[in-house]
Design a protein around this motif. Structure first.
Motif, PDB file in Angstrom:
ATOM      1  N   VAL A 152      46.431  78.650  34.258  1.00 28.33           N
ATOM      2  CA  VAL A 152      46.944  79.676  33.680  1.00 28.33           C
ATOM      3  C   VAL A 152      47.957  80.476  34.565  1.00 28.33           C
ATOM      4  O   VAL A 152      48.964  81.024  33.863  1.00 28.33           O
ATOM      5  CB  VAL A 152      45.737  80.517  33.206  1.00 28.33           C
ATOM      6  CG1 VAL A 152      46.236  81.726  32.546  1.00 28.33           C
ATOM      7  CG2 VAL A 152      44.689  79.580  32.540  1.00 28.33           C
TER       8      VAL A 152
ATOM      9  N   TYR B  65      49.923  79.451  36.941  1.00 33.48           N
ATOM     10  CA  TYR B  65      51.630  78.837  37.129  1.00 33.48           C
ATOM     11  C   TYR B  65      52.201  78.242  35.824  1.00 33.48           C
ATOM     12  O   TYR B  65      53.393  78.315  35.735  1.00 33.48           O
ATOM     13  CB  TYR B  65      51.693  77.995  38.405  1.00 33.48           C
ATOM     14  CG  TYR B  65      51.290  78.779  39.527  1.00 33.48           C
ATOM     15  CD1 TYR B  65      52.318  79.435  40.158  1.00 33.48           C
ATOM     16  CD2 TYR B  65      49.895  78.972  40.201  1.00 33.48           C
ATOM     17  CE1 TYR B  65      52.015  79.954  41.410  1.00 33.48           C
ATOM     18  CE2 TYR B  65      49.717  79.653  41.334  1.00 33.48           C
ATOM     19  CZ  TYR B  65      51.242  80.081  41.944  1.00 33.48           C
ATOM     20  OH  TYR B  65      50.625  80.792  43.033  1.00 33.48           O
ATOM     21  N   LEU B  66      51.187  77.696  35.063  1.00 35.14           N
ATOM     22  CA  LEU B  66      51.816  76.645  33.974  1.00 35.14           C
ATOM     23  C   LEU B  66      52.738  77.446  33.321  1.00 35.14           C
ATOM     24  O   LEU B  66      54.088  76.995  32.982  1.00 35.14           O
ATOM     25  CB  LEU B  66      50.834  76.041  33.195  1.00 35.14           C
ATOM     26  CG  LEU B  66      51.132  74.965  32.107  1.00 35.14           C
ATOM     27  CD1 LEU B  66      51.929  73.752  32.842  1.00 35.14           C
ATOM     28  CD2 LEU B  66      50.034  74.550  31.527  1.00 35.14           C
ATOM     29  N   PRO B  67      52.657  78.625  32.539  1.00 33.37           N
ATOM     30  CA  PRO B  67      53.643  79.064  31.408  1.00 33.37           C
ATOM     31  C   PRO B  67      55.091  79.319  32.139  1.00 33.37           C
ATOM     32  O   PRO B  67      56.066  79.088  31.658  1.00 33.37           O
ATOM     33  CB  PRO B  67      53.006  80.454  31.046  1.00 33.37           C
ATOM     34  CG  PRO B  67      51.716  80.657  31.962  1.00 33.37           C
ATOM     35  CD  PRO B  67      51.428  79.459  32.486  1.00 33.37           C
ATOM     36  N   TYR B  68      54.899  79.783  33.345  1.00 34.39           N
ATOM     37  CA  TYR B  68      56.126  80.205  34.145  1.00 34.39           C
ATOM     38  C   TYR B  68      56.911  78.956  34.474  1.00 34.39           C
ATOM     39  O   TYR B  68      58.173  78.965  34.168  1.00 34.39           O
ATOM     40  CB  TYR B  68      55.971  81.078  35.330  1.00 34.39           C
ATOM     41  CG  TYR B  68      55.437  82.484  35.113  1.00 34.39           C
ATOM     42  CD1 TYR B  68      55.992  83.487  34.354  1.00 34.39           C
ATOM     43  CD2 TYR B  68      53.787  82.444  35.457  1.00 34.39           C
ATOM     44  CE1 TYR B  68      55.370  84.654  34.297  1.00 34.39           C
ATOM     45  CE2 TYR B  68      53.237  83.702  35.282  1.00 34.39           C
ATOM     46  CZ  TYR B  68      53.817  84.715  34.693  1.00 34.39           C
ATOM     47  OH  TYR B  68      53.216  85.761  34.347  1.00 34.39           O
TER      48      TYR B  68
ATOM     49  N   LEU C  64      56.624  75.950  32.706  1.00 36.91           N
ATOM     50  CA  LEU C  64      57.181  75.674  31.587  1.00 36.91           C
ATOM     51  C   LEU C  64      58.494  76.255  31.036  1.00 36.91           C
ATOM     52  O   LEU C  64      59.392  75.474  30.632  1.00 36.91           O
ATOM     53  CB  LEU C  64      56.110  75.663  30.578  1.00 36.91           C
ATOM     54  CG  LEU C  64      54.928  74.758  30.552  1.00 36.91           C
ATOM     55  CD1 LEU C  64      54.046  75.198  29.213  1.00 36.91           C
ATOM     56  CD2 LEU C  64      55.369  73.309  30.293  1.00 36.91           C
TER      57      LEU C  64
ATOM     58  N   VAL D 184      57.469  75.452  22.674  1.00 40.56           N
ATOM     59  CA  VAL D 184      56.875  75.437  24.161  1.00 40.56           C
ATOM     60  C   VAL D 184      57.193  77.193  24.750  1.00 40.56           C
ATOM     61  O   VAL D 184      56.184  77.533  25.550  1.00 40.56           O
ATOM     62  CB  VAL D 184      57.865  74.589  25.161  1.00 40.56           C
ATOM     63  CG1 VAL D 184      57.565  74.867  26.751  1.00 40.56           C
ATOM     64  CG2 VAL D 184      57.816  73.248  24.730  1.00 40.56           C
TER      65      VAL D 184
ATOM     66  N   VAL E 252      54.129  78.971  23.195  1.00 37.27           N
ATOM     67  CA  VAL E 252      52.917  78.833  24.020  1.00 37.27           C
ATOM     68  C   VAL E 252      53.097  79.324  25.563  1.00 37.27           C
ATOM     69  O   VAL E 252      52.057  80.023  25.634  1.00 37.27           O
ATOM     70  CB  VAL E 252      52.541  77.160  24.180  1.00 37.27           C
ATOM     71  CG1 VAL E 252      51.659  76.789  24.928  1.00 37.27           C
ATOM     72  CG2 VAL E 252      52.448  76.545  22.773  1.00 37.27           C
ATOM     73  N   SER E 253      54.106  79.314  26.003  1.00 33.80           N
ATOM     74  CA  SER E 253      53.945  79.926  27.614  1.00 33.80           C
ATOM     75  C   SER E 253      53.792  81.442  27.211  1.00 33.80           C
ATOM     76  O   SER E 253      52.784  81.943  28.180  1.00 33.80           O
ATOM     77  CB  SER E 253      55.450  79.744  28.068  1.00 33.80           C
ATOM     78  OG  SER E 253      55.698  78.134  28.179  1.00 33.80           O
ATOM     79  N   PHE E 254      54.498  81.973  26.493  1.00 37.62           N
ATOM     80  CA  PHE E 254      54.307  83.609  26.246  1.00 37.62           C
ATOM     81  C   PHE E 254      52.812  83.805  25.828  1.00 37.62           C
ATOM     82  O   PHE E 254      52.349  84.945  26.185  1.00 37.62           O
ATOM     83  CB  PHE E 254      55.166  84.101  25.306  1.00 37.62           C
ATOM     84  CG  PHE E 254      56.856  84.308  26.073  1.00 37.62           C
ATOM     85  CD1 PHE E 254      56.921  85.081  27.211  1.00 37.62           C
ATOM     86  CD2 PHE E 254      57.993  83.512  25.575  1.00 37.62           C
ATOM     87  CE1 PHE E 254      58.161  85.148  27.919  1.00 37.62           C
ATOM     88  CE2 PHE E 254      59.111  83.748  26.323  1.00 37.62           C
ATOM     89  CZ  PHE E 254      59.183  84.361  27.426  1.00 37.62           C
TER      90      PHE E 254
ATOM     91  N   ILE F 119      50.173  82.184  26.489  1.00 40.63           N
ATOM     92  CA  ILE F 119      49.381  82.018  27.533  1.00 40.63           C
ATOM     93  C   ILE F 119      49.353  83.206  28.522  1.00 40.63           C
ATOM     94  O   ILE F 119      48.374  83.811  29.121  1.00 40.63           O
ATOM     95  CB  ILE F 119      49.603  80.567  28.269  1.00 40.63           C
ATOM     96  CG1 ILE F 119      49.339  79.517  27.570  1.00 40.63           C
ATOM     97  CG2 ILE F 119      48.675  80.685  29.690  1.00 40.63           C
ATOM     98  CD1 ILE F 119      49.643  77.917  28.059  1.00 40.63           C
ATOM     99  N   ILE F 120      50.744  83.659  28.759  1.00 39.17           N
ATOM    100  CA  ILE F 120      50.925  84.765  29.644  1.00 39.17           C
ATOM    101  C   ILE F 120      50.140  86.073  29.178  1.00 39.17           C
ATOM    102  O   ILE F 120      49.466  86.784  30.009  1.00 39.17           O
ATOM    103  CB  ILE F 120      52.647  84.951  29.972  1.00 39.17           C
ATOM    104  CG1 ILE F 120      53.248  83.944  30.584  1.00 39.17           C
ATOM    105  CG2 ILE F 120      52.593  86.139  30.592  1.00 39.17           C
ATOM    106  CD1 ILE F 120      54.519  83.906  30.875  1.00 39.17           C
TER     107      ILE F 120
ATOM    108  N   SER G 236      46.173  85.472  28.966  1.00 36.32           N
ATOM    109  CA  SER G 236      45.628  85.507  30.747  1.00 36.32           C
ATOM    110  C   SER G 236      45.797  86.897  31.256  1.00 36.32           C
ATOM    111  O   SER G 236      44.836  87.065  32.172  1.00 36.32           O
ATOM    112  CB  SER G 236      46.424  84.334  31.503  1.00 36.32           C
ATOM    113  OG  SER G 236      47.496  84.842  31.731  1.00 36.32           O
TER     114      SER G 236
ATOM    115  N   SER H  32      43.236  83.467  39.747  1.00 34.20           N
ATOM    116  CA  SER H  32      43.992  82.526  39.133  1.00 34.20           C
ATOM    117  C   SER H  32      45.066  82.160  39.780  1.00 34.20           C
ATOM    118  O   SER H  32      46.236  81.206  39.379  1.00 34.20           O
ATOM    119  CB  SER H  32      44.259  82.787  37.718  1.00 34.20           C
ATOM    120  OG  SER H  32      45.051  83.915  37.713  1.00 34.20           O
TER     121      SER H  32
END
Lengths: 174, 148
Positions: A144, A146-149, A151, B29, B32-34, B36-37, B40, B116
């Protein structure tokens, strides 16, 4: 006549081996050269993935199986020459296995362009490495954090390598 | 102004020869990334009171994050370190402030305070993680608010 056909098949095999060898040496050189460029970002360890240009071109020229072999050989070569067979080797291997497989699937089942396939490959490369890090370092919620950044960053790096891959594919004949 | 930006975007799309499928993939993509950010940052950030330091895949110490302090890992004691490493705790956050490695990635990571996050110094075989404490939503629940 039959003998002549056999020689041609052998020649074809030899030619393919030579080409794959050439691709392997090129990708190894690019991987080493990449260590001289550090991208100054808030996430440490981001690289352009110049060797992925070769992987991308190989996917279009030789197909999935040979590209996967090429990727594995590159990782083993990097392990022998520079990194050893520790954690870095596991990261690289997991990245190559997933990125090449995902790129091949996108190439087969979607209408994405060379650049798009490269972006998908870069995304799955980092996804595999983050999952590997999760298991190797046993970090909670590492995905959670590191992955989104990563990507988002790999969309850009994948587009750059995809652009070069596309230009190379336009110019070479195999 | 908008025209200039649109022209730039169109020019970029032409340069990279992106098609509709590519754009759909990129937007998915990014979404999905934003997502998750966003998710989280509200629900999955666990702060903790202690940091765990692992050297060569074994735990060597736990550091109290409530106390501001500097800790030095000496190369004499931990021979796989490339040089002495200095860890600093400040305002319940922890960072590696001095280390020797080819690219100084773990120093670049800076201060962390959530479970995290992790500081990974692969060349020095050191990993620093924060022990899981309460999530942000749990911390909110702990605050007693009386509305009259």
């Amino acid at each position: 006549m039959c003998g002549y056909t056999d020689i041609t098949e052998e020649e074809e095999k030899l030619e393919k081996i030579l080409k794959i060898g050439m691709f392997l040496s090129l990708s190894a050189v690019l991987q080493i050269a990449e260590n001289f460029f550090v991208i100054p970002l808030f996430i440490p360890g981001v690289k352009l993935g110049l060797a992925n240009i070769v992987t991308l071109v190989s996917l279009y020229v030789f197909g999935y199986r040979d590209t996967l072999k090429l990727g594995i050989m590159r990782v083993v070569l990097a392990g022998l020459v520079k990194n050893g067979f520790g954690v870095n080797f596991l990261f690289s291997l997991s990245g190559v296995l997933l990125s090449v497989t995902a790129s091949a699937l996108f190439k087969k089942y979607s209408r994405m362009s060379v650049t798009g396939i490269s972006i998908a490959g870069a995304n799955f490369h980092i996804l595999a490495q983050v999952i590997a890090a999760r298991f190797i370092y046993r970090t909670n919620l590492f995905l959670v954090a590191y992955l989104p950044y990563m990507l988002l960053v790999t969309i850009v790096t994948g587009a750059v390598t995809g652009y070069f891959g596309k230009e190379v594919l336009k110019r070479i004949k195999f | 102004m908008l025209n200039i930006n649109l022209n730039k975007i169109l020019k970029a799309l032409k340069t990279y020869e992106l098609n509709r499928a590519d754009i759909f993939y990129i937007l998915s993509v990014a979404a999905v990334s934003f997502g998750i950010i966003f998710f989280s940052s509200f629900f999955l950030r666990y702060s903790g009171d202690k940091a765990v330091v692992r050297y060569n895949n074994r735990e060597i110490m736990k550091i109290d994050l409530k106390e501001n302090q500097k800790i030095t890992l000496e190369k004499k004691k931990y021979p796989l370190l490339l040089d002495d490493m200095v860890i600093e705790v400040r305002n319940r956050e922890i960072a590696v402030v001095k280390e020797k490695s080819p690219y100084n990635y773990c120093q670049m990571t800076g201060f962390i305070r959530n479970s995290s996050q992790a500081i990974i110094c692969q060349p020095n075989k050191v990993v620093i993680m924060i022990e899981e404490g309460k999530s942000r939503s749990e911390e909110w629940n702990d605050v007693d608010i009386t509305v009259r």
